[in-house]
Design an enzyme around this catalytic site. Structure first.
Site, PDB file in Angstrom:
ATOM      1  N   THR B  49      33.431  51.290  55.559  1.00  0.00           N
ATOM      2  CA  THR B  49      33.545  50.004  54.878  1.00  0.00           C
ATOM      3  C   THR B  49      32.121  49.526  54.626  1.00  0.00           C
ATOM      4  O   THR B  49      31.168  50.218  54.942  1.00  0.00           O
ATOM      5  CB  THR B  49      34.284  48.962  55.740  1.00  0.00           C
ATOM      6  OG1 THR B  49      33.421  48.590  56.820  1.00  0.00           O
ATOM      7  CG2 THR B  49      35.572  49.519  56.283  1.00  0.00           C
ATOM      8  N   CYS B  50      32.002  48.325  54.089  1.00  0.00           N
ATOM      9  CA  CYS B  50      30.644  47.849  53.828  1.00  0.00           C
ATOM     10  C   CYS B  50      29.906  47.537  55.120  1.00  0.00           C
ATOM     11  O   CYS B  50      28.687  47.454  55.137  1.00  0.00           O
ATOM     12  CB  CYS B  50      30.662  46.641  52.910  1.00  0.00           C
ATOM     13  SG  CYS B  50      32.122  45.647  53.056  1.00  0.00           S
ATOM     14  N   ARG B  52      30.553  49.229  58.168  1.00  0.00           N
ATOM     15  CA  ARG B  52      30.479  50.306  59.141  1.00  0.00           C
ATOM     16  C   ARG B  52      30.819  51.649  58.517  1.00  0.00           C
ATOM     17  O   ARG B  52      31.565  51.728  57.538  1.00  0.00           O
ATOM     18  CB  ARG B  52      31.419  50.030  60.326  1.00  0.00           C
ATOM     19  CG  ARG B  52      32.899  50.033  59.943  1.00  0.00           C
ATOM     20  CD  ARG B  52      33.754  49.715  61.141  1.00  0.00           C
ATOM     21  NE  ARG B  52      33.593  48.336  61.548  1.00  0.00           N
ATOM     22  CZ  ARG B  52      33.106  47.972  62.739  1.00  0.00           C
ATOM     23  NH1 ARG B  52      32.761  48.875  63.627  1.00  0.00           N
ATOM     24  NH2 ARG B  52      32.975  46.703  63.034  1.00  0.00           N
ATOM     25  N   GLU B 116      38.748  38.632  61.085  1.00  0.00           N
ATOM     26  CA  GLU B 116      39.042  38.776  59.655  1.00  0.00           C
ATOM     27  C   GLU B 116      40.085  39.877  59.461  1.00  0.00           C
ATOM     28  O   GLU B 116      40.056  40.884  60.144  1.00  0.00           O
ATOM     29  CB  GLU B 116      37.754  39.042  58.861  1.00  0.00           C
ATOM     30  CG  GLU B 116      36.959  40.258  59.332  1.00  0.00           C
ATOM     31  CD  GLU B 116      37.132  41.428  58.406  1.00  0.00           C
ATOM     32  OE1 GLU B 116      37.978  41.345  57.509  1.00  0.00           O
ATOM     33  OE2 GLU B 116      36.439  42.430  58.610  1.00  0.00           O
ATOM     34  N   PRO B 117      41.039  39.627  58.573  1.00  0.00           N
ATOM     35  CA  PRO B 117      42.209  40.506  58.535  1.00  0.00           C
ATOM     36  C   PRO B 117      42.065  41.753  57.664  1.00  0.00           C
ATOM     37  O   PRO B 117      42.874  42.662  57.780  1.00  0.00           O
ATOM     38  CB  PRO B 117      43.289  39.594  57.962  1.00  0.00           C
ATOM     39  CG  PRO B 117      42.542  38.653  57.079  1.00  0.00           C
ATOM     40  CD  PRO B 117      41.169  38.510  57.651  1.00  0.00           C
ATOM     41  N   GLN B 118      41.040  41.799  56.811  1.00  0.00           N
ATOM     42  CA  GLN B 118      40.966  42.928  55.875  1.00  0.00           C
ATOM     43  C   GLN B 118      40.813  44.261  56.593  1.00  0.00           C
ATOM     44  O   GLN B 118      41.274  45.287  56.126  1.00  0.00           O
ATOM     45  CB  GLN B 118      39.791  42.787  54.913  1.00  0.00           C
ATOM     46  CG  GLN B 118      39.892  41.620  53.990  1.00  0.00           C
ATOM     47  CD  GLN B 118      39.091  40.456  54.515  1.00  0.00           C
ATOM     48  OE1 GLN B 118      39.067  40.192  55.711  1.00  0.00           O
ATOM     49  NE2 GLN B 118      38.443  39.744  53.633  1.00  0.00           N
ATOM     50  N   ALA B 192      37.503  44.387  41.438  1.00  0.00           N
ATOM     51  CA  ALA B 192      38.659  43.611  41.889  1.00  0.00           C
ATOM     52  C   ALA B 192      39.189  44.138  43.205  1.00  0.00           C
ATOM     53  O   ALA B 192      40.354  44.442  43.345  1.00  0.00           O
ATOM     54  CB  ALA B 192      39.737  43.618  40.812  1.00  0.00           C
ATOM     55  N   GLY B 193      38.324  44.263  44.171  1.00  0.00           N
ATOM     56  CA  GLY B 193      38.742  44.739  45.482  1.00  0.00           C
ATOM     57  C   GLY B 193      39.521  43.681  46.244  1.00  0.00           C
ATOM     58  O   GLY B 193      39.618  42.535  45.835  1.00  0.00           O
TER      59      GLY B 193
END
Lengths: 273, 432
Positions: B49-50, B52, B116-118, B192-193
């Site tokens: 992810t951005c 990690r 954070e849920p993402q 549009a992530g």
């Protein structure tokens, strides 16, 4: 009346202290105390100015002490205006201590000679002189508001750019708000400045046919006027705002300070008190 | 069998390093087979992810440090970063520690903004990619499903996600600082992530009314624009869109700068120097850092946001502590289940092996016994089974103890003695 001014001064000091405390503690109750004290101080201050005027039949804006006192009064006026319009809680902690300081200086200095005003008050087109001085001091007060707003803008802009938020950051109004305050105050200040200059030139012309004397104060004022003209013009024409406008606001106020204090050192026609 | 995790995150590595290490989904799919050799590294998953980049593996016959160095090499080779540059940023977790780490990541306890849920969706996606690539086996199946289960528990049993959320929340707060109010402000989404959409949702809630969406796939842009009553923007109109937007959220998967200083400069002139607030949540970054040097343009990349967010983390810490207790309990449960999971097949394989040996020998000698009645046949069979049981009983006892104490070497020694090779595939039993 000295007593009235001293009462006003005490009220202003209370207001200033509470404004600073409310800024630090972020407590609205303290701010309400500050505003109440400010209203009392402003009432007494206004009365003091009116009493001086009525008693001596001379517009009380000539001596250094009078100019400082009037400047303090004008600042309170602008503060009230800005607060009512923008609800900016931080402004008081910057402006009110200065008001207290100005009035303190005025009350300490008050006992000086009153020789000149008689001459001014009776000469040709004498009615123009109060307009000249009042407009200019209102302009100075407005430019001080611009200065404060510019400082607030630059402080926060810097923190946003550095991405490091200090204590002041969460207490100051948003960038958009301080920028707008600065824009409005610039317009008011510029209008007053223009009016003051026109009144002064007309007065001088009516007395001895000379509108312009190349006096240091006049030259500096002309420069100040040009600078704020540039700022206003660019705000409307080219959309200058934010950082650039804030720096010009700072520069303009420096010029104002030079005009107010510095011109004295250079001598010339505009030396009083 | 060991579980080894090697990775770096926003705390150990700057964005420059993370963006070099980041795996796109395609890169994940291509690299996973290179990581998993089937011999020692048997299962693998890449979580990128951005914030990690982590490589999670199940290994066999490999010490944790050997596995870690192999994974480190894998990262430096596939991402083309020199090992010396990379090593200081990496952390290594093995076995229980690794399990705990995975659970904490899935529960968003290790996130930049706790709660954070993402992140859960991102973990699910990484798992799906590993399943597609065929590199998720019985250990990772079980581990990930247990992680999802734990995350669900944490979300329902603590208030960790109740307060305002991460990047989006910060975007709104900073927007208010810059614009006073977000009412009637225009927001431009580039890419549009999921994260960008969430930020947009918050901005709209805060009053933003005009929405512009630019995306590589036009359908997605139109779909999102329609959802918010906004407008889809074609790529070539990006500068124009920039000039109309007050807040820009950039989160594309592009590996280049999508917003250049020239574009920002032009847009600024078009919008008459009104302030522009740009949030670049993409890694690699999509907005040239020089854009942030322009007057009255406020650019926040993912690292900058971290600074702002830190205070929010502190506020959530109390709830997070409760979540940690849940994670502790779940880690223990998982370890127990993992032991059972390993133990059963090993015992089965061992018995199978012994029975085979016994039958083999019996078949060889069968002819010498001559004709046997069915009763006699049965008796011989029973004798063989009894012997096998007798022999295997103390071994199983020792094995169980080895599993429970985590003594993998001892387990391995027994397996080697009896030449037990592959474990039966148990992937299908997971439907949690």
């Amino acid at each position: 009346m000295k007593t009235l001014l001293l009462v006003a001064l005490s009220a202003y000091i209370v207001a200033a202290i509470h404004a600073v405390l409310s800024f630090i503690n972020r407590r609205r109750a303290l701010e309400r105390v500050a505003h109440a004290a400010l209203a009392v101080g402003f009432g007494f201050h206004t009365t003091a100015l009116a009493v001086d005027w009525l008693r001596d039949r001379i517009y009380p804006l000539f001596h250094r002490s009078e100019t400082l006192s009037f400047l303090g009064w004008a600042l309170v006026l602008f503060y009230a205006f800005v607060f009512r319009r923008y609800r900016t809680h931080a402004l008081g902690s910057f402006m009110l201590p200065l008001v207290a300081l100005l009035v303190l200086a005025a009350s300490v200095m008050q006992a000086d000679g009153r020789a000149m005003p008689q001459l001014l008050a009776t000469g040709e087109a004498a009615w123009l002189f109060p307009i000249h001085t009042t407009s200019l001091f209102l302009a100075y007060a407005a430019f001080f508001v611009v200065f404060i707003a510019s400082v607030m803008y630059l402080l926060q802009e810097r923190e946003l750019k550095l991405k490091h938020f200090g204590m002041v950051f969460h207490r100051l109004p948003s960038l958009a708000t301080v920028d707008e305050i600065s824009a409005v105050a610039t317009s008011i200040g510029f209008t007053c400045l223009t009016l003051g200059i026109i009144a002064g030139m007309s007065w001088s012309f009516a007395r001895d046919g000379r509108a312009w004397r190349n006096d240091p104060k006049e030259v500096l004022t002309a420069l100040t006027w040009l600078l704020y003209l540039l700022l206003l013009g660019q705000r409307y024409a080219a959309g200058w705002r934010g950082r650039r406008a804030a720096w010009i606001g700072l520069a303009g106020f420096t010029l104002v300070l030079c005009t107010f204090f510095g011109a004295r050192l250079m001598g010339g026609y505009h030396v009083f008190g | 069998m060991s579980i080894v995790l090697v990775g770096l995150n926003h705390r150990t590595a700057p964005v420059e390093m993370r963006e070099r290490l980041a795996f796109s989904e395609e890169a994940c799919a291509q690299s996973l087979p290179r990581l998993v050799d089937g011999e020692t590294i048997r299962e693998g998953l890449i979580f990128s992810t951005c914030n990690r980049v982590e490589v999670l593996t199940a290994t066999e016959r490999l010490t944790a440090s050997d596995a870690a160095s192999r994974i480190g090499d894998f990262l430096s080779q596939t991402r083309n970063v020199s090992p010396d540059l990379l090593r200081p940023h990496l952390y290594v977790h093995a076995d229980e520690q690794a399990v705990r780490h995975v659970f904490r990541v899935a529960c968003s306890l290790d996130s930049m903004v706790v709660g954070e849920p993402q992140i859960l969706g991102q973990v699910r996606r990484a798992y799906a990619l590993a399943v597609e690539a065929g590199t998720a086996g019985r250990v990772l199946h079980r581990l990930l499903h247990h992680a999802f289960h734990t995350a669900k528990r944490v979300r329902t049993e603590t208030g960790i996600g109740a307060a305002a959320i991460s990047i989006s929340y910060t975007a709104v707060e900073l927007g208010r600082k810059i614009f006073g109010s977000l009412a009637h402000r225009a927001v431009l989404l580039i890419g549009a992530g999921e994260m960008a959409e969430l930020a947009l949702r918050h901005l709209v809630k805060a009053g933003a009314s005009r929405i512009l969406v630019a995306n590589r796939t036009v359908q997605r842009a139109q779909q999102l624009a329609a959802q918010f009553g906004g407008e889809a923007i074609a790529d070539e109109r990006l500068t124009e869109a920039l000039s109309q937007a007050d807040v820009v959220i950039c989160s594309t998967g592009a590996e280049r700068y999508v917003v250049t200083p020239e574009m920002a400069h032009q847009a600024k002139a078009l919008r008459r120097n009104q302030p522009l607030f740009i949030i670049d949540i993409s890694v690699p970054r999509n907005v040239d850092p020089r854009v942030g040097e322009l007057d009255d343009v406020f650019l926040f990349d993912i690292d900058d946001l971290e600074a702002v967010i830190e205070s929010n983390i502190r506020e959530r810490e109390r709830e997070a502590q409760r979540a940690e207790l849940i994670v502790d309990a779940e880690v223990m449960r998982f370890q127990q289940r993992l032991r059972d999971l390993d133990f059963g097949p090993t015992v089965g394989a061992l018995k199978q092996r012994l029975i085979e040996m016994a039958r083999e020998e019996y078949q060889k000698r069968r002819a010498r016994l001559g004709q046997l009645t069915p009763e006699q046949e049965k008796a011989v069979e029973a004798l063989l089974m009894a012997t096998v049981n007798k022999i295997s009983h103390p071994i199983i006892h020792r094995l169980r103890r080895s599993y429970e104490t985590g003594d993998h070497d001892n387990v391995q020694a027994w397996r080697d003695v009896f030449g037990l090779e592959d474990e039966p595939e148990l992937g299908k039993e997971f439907d949690e």
